[in-house]
Write an enzyme that holds these catalytic residues in place. Structure first.
Site, PDB file in Angstrom:
ATOM      1  N   LEU A  94       0.842  -1.190   0.000  1.00  0.00           N
ATOM      2  CA  LEU A  94       0.000   0.000   0.000  1.00  0.00           C
ATOM      3  C   LEU A  94       0.879   1.243   0.000  1.00  0.00           C
ATOM      4  O   LEU A  94       1.864   1.323   0.724  1.00  0.00           O
ATOM      5  CB  LEU A  94      -0.904   0.024   1.235  1.00  0.00           C
ATOM      6  CG  LEU A  94      -1.880  -1.144   1.402  1.00  0.00           C
ATOM      7  CD1 LEU A  94      -2.791  -0.888   2.595  1.00  0.00           C
ATOM      8  CD2 LEU A  94      -2.703  -1.370   0.139  1.00  0.00           C
ATOM      9  N   HIS A 110      -0.270 -11.797   9.045  1.00  0.00           N
ATOM     10  CA  HIS A 110       0.997 -12.267   8.482  1.00  0.00           C
ATOM     11  C   HIS A 110       1.373 -13.580   9.163  1.00  0.00           C
ATOM     12  O   HIS A 110       1.302 -13.692  10.392  1.00  0.00           O
ATOM     13  CB  HIS A 110       2.086 -11.211   8.723  1.00  0.00           C
ATOM     14  CG  HIS A 110       3.402 -11.584   8.116  1.00  0.00           C
ATOM     15  ND1 HIS A 110       3.667 -11.394   6.775  1.00  0.00           N
ATOM     16  CD2 HIS A 110       4.513 -12.145   8.652  1.00  0.00           C
ATOM     17  CE1 HIS A 110       4.898 -11.833   6.513  1.00  0.00           C
ATOM     18  NE2 HIS A 110       5.441 -12.285   7.634  1.00  0.00           N
ATOM     19  N   ASP A 146       5.028  -4.870   6.945  1.00  0.00           N
ATOM     20  CA  ASP A 146       4.840  -5.821   8.058  1.00  0.00           C
ATOM     21  C   ASP A 146       5.425  -5.303   9.380  1.00  0.00           C
ATOM     22  O   ASP A 146       5.902  -6.092  10.204  1.00  0.00           O
ATOM     23  CB  ASP A 146       5.490  -7.178   7.718  1.00  0.00           C
ATOM     24  CG  ASP A 146       4.834  -7.838   6.515  1.00  0.00           C
ATOM     25  OD1 ASP A 146       3.643  -7.590   6.284  1.00  0.00           O
ATOM     26  OD2 ASP A 146       5.513  -8.600   5.807  1.00  0.00           O
TER      27      ASP A 146
END
Ligand code: GRF
Length: 189
Positions: A94, A110, A146
């Protein structure tokens, strides 16, 4: 916070299915306003269709830049009153444009115990590292991959003889319980 979710997928959609099931079983008090896939052939779209949830395919290939694509995504989500965006196997980074439009309102799942093994192939990373355990993490999405604040984690053992596939399957089972719980916790905040 409104309880209208937008779920973004690229593939199988088993986490999407887990969210749909949790809503149907009323363990998650929310509704899915839209499921968006960047791939027309994502099998996960069928889960949404079967549940009567609106789907939309927005191919990133139809947009000249990542920003243009993300602007279109945000527009579709906002138009439907989506307050919380849940990434569920959405294989696109993103841009800051998206992250700013939904600041602290984007979740991702994740398959590792972040901050360990971010990025691609986290199960193989765990095996290569000789880890004795791995797991799943639900986290807020920020501008770094992440790396946003962690909402919930659950560990699973790595067992002798594990391959990336067997470990992924063990983690996935945990993911399906964890993601709806984490979404509920965020909505209750
Ligand atoms: C899951 O392992 C999730 O943690 C990762 O991508 C996979 C998506 O699986 N981000 P699915 O499409 O939800 O079945």
């Amino acid at each position: 916070m409104s309880r209208r979710l937008g779920v973004l997928i690229s593939g199988r959609g088993s986490n999407l299915k887990a969210i749909i099931d949790a809503i149907e079983q009323r363990t998650l008090d929310a509704s899915i306003a839209i499921v968006i896939s960047n791939r027309a052939d994502a099998p996960g779209l069928d889960h949404a269709v079967r549940a009567g949830v609106e789907t939309l395919v927005l191919s990133h290939k139809a947009y000249p830049s990542r920003e243009d694509y993300d602007r279109a995504l945000v527009e579709e989500l906002k138009r439907r009153g989506v307050e919380l965006v849940c990434l569920a196997g959405f294989m696109r980074l993103l841009s800051p444009l998206f992250v700013d439009a939904y600041q602290n309102k984007i979740l991702n799942i994740h398959p590792s115990l972040l901050p360990k093994y971010p990025g691609l192939h986290p199960q193989q990373q765990a095996l290569d590292d000789g880890a004795l355990e791995s797991g799943a993490t639900v986290h807020f999405v920020n501008k770094d991959l992440d790396a946003g604040p962690i909402v919930m984690q659950q560990s699973v053992p790595v067992t002798p003889g594990d391959t990336a596939d067997t470990l992924a399957a063990r983690i996935l089972e945990v993911e399906h319980a964890l993601y709806p719980r984490a979404i509920a916790a965020v909505l209750d905040q």
